[in-house]
Enzyme design. Structure first.
Site, short mmCIF file in Angstrom:
data_model
loop_
_atom_site.label_atom_id
_atom_site.label_comp_id
_atom_site.label_asym_id
_atom_site.label_seq_id
_atom_site.Cartn_x
_atom_site.Cartn_y
_atom_site.Cartn_z
N ASN A 108 32.54 36.91 44.65
CA ASN A 108 33.47 37.72 43.86
C ASN A 108 33.20 39.20 44.07
O ASN A 108 32.05 39.59 44.30
CB ASN A 108 33.29 37.39 42.37
N HIS A 110 33.59 42.82 42.02
CA HIS A 110 33.82 43.34 40.66
C HIS A 110 33.73 44.86 40.69
O HIS A 110 32.82 45.41 41.32
CB HIS A 110 32.76 42.76 39.71
C1 GRF Z 1 39.88 45.37 42.31
O1 GRF Z 1 39.40 46.49 41.62
C2 GRF Z 1 38.93 44.23 42.13
O2 GRF Z 1 37.59 44.59 42.13
C3 GRF Z 1 39.34 43.78 40.78
O3 GRF Z 1 40.75 43.83 40.80
C4 GRF Z 1 41.16 44.83 41.69
C5 GRF Z 1 42.06 44.17 42.67
O4 GRF Z 1 42.66 45.04 43.53
N1 GRF Z 1 38.73 42.56 40.40
P1 GRF Z 1 43.48 44.49 44.77
O5 GRF Z 1 44.46 43.42 44.27
O6 GRF Z 1 42.52 43.94 45.78
O7 GRF Z 1 44.23 45.68 45.27
#
Ligand code: GRF
Length: 197
Positions: A108, A110
């Site tokens: 994952n 984050h």
């Molecule tokens: C990112 O900040 C990721 O870390 C979080 O949600 C956002 C997703 O962005 N969990 P994207 O859809 O990859 O543009």
């Protein structure tokens, strides 16, 4: 043999795009064999389709039980011959039995420096709002292995950014996201090639 990645996302898919771009440039030596969206109509689906990656929607709300949802994920992972599952902005909780069956193979990303600002309620702009409220000097992103404890699995890698005095949650999110796009492909490459420093 190249490893097969199956990516799951819930949003615009810019992290999915970073993975696609890294496989094309050769920085990530893997095949993305499938994309699974948590709901229809999200930007990530168009990115997958444009790249010729088979995509499908597995929507938690269309299953009556957690077990049916879990089985649907497990079937997709098997059909797509996944070696690793990448949660790239995926906002749905992965059922525990899926985590157990795929132990150490679900990764994952984050948008904070875990263990800070992780767990229930810390997603999207909420994370960056809390970082700014607490007047932190640094934030960043974390790539970790998913275990049964939400956002608490073993950390693989992090990148940090400064928090600026006039930051808004949106400006901080954008600065962190740039780093996510570097960290995610880089860490997966290290993981599949077993080249962690
Ligand atoms: C990112 O900040 C990721 O870390 C979080 O949600 C956002 C997703 O962005 N969990 P994207 O859809 O990859 O543009």
């Amino acid at each position: 043999m190249k490893k097969n990645l199956v990516v799951l996302a819930s949003g615009s898919g810019s992290n999915l795009q970073a993975l696609i771009d890294a496989t094309i440039s050769g920085k990530l030596d893997a095949n993305i064999t499938g994309f699974i969206a948590s709901k229809p109509g999200i930007g990530a689906i168009s990115r997958a389709e444009k790249a010729g990656i088979p995509s499908c929607v597995i929507n938690r709300t269309s299953f009556e039980t957690e077990n049916e949802f879990a089985n649907s994920l497990l079937t997709a992972f098997r059909d797509l011959r996944a070696d690793y599952i990448i949660l790239a902005g995926y906002l749905i909780k992965i059922p525990v039995n899926v985590i157990q069956k795929w132990e150490s193979r679900i990764i994952n990303i984050h948008p904070s420096l875990l263990p800070d600002y992780g767990g229930k309620g810390f997603y999207g702009l909420n994370v960056h709002r809390a970082v700014i409220r607490d007047k932190q000097k640094f934030s960043g992103c974390t790539v970790h292995i998913v275990n049964e404890e939400f956002d608490k699995g073993p950390i693989l890698a992090q990148r940090s950014v400064p928090v600026l005095e006039n930051d808004t949650p949106e400006s901080l999110a954008a600065r962190v996201l740039e780093q996510e796009h570097i960290l995610l492909p880089q860490t997966i490459q290290q993981l599949i090639k077993k080249t962690f420093p």
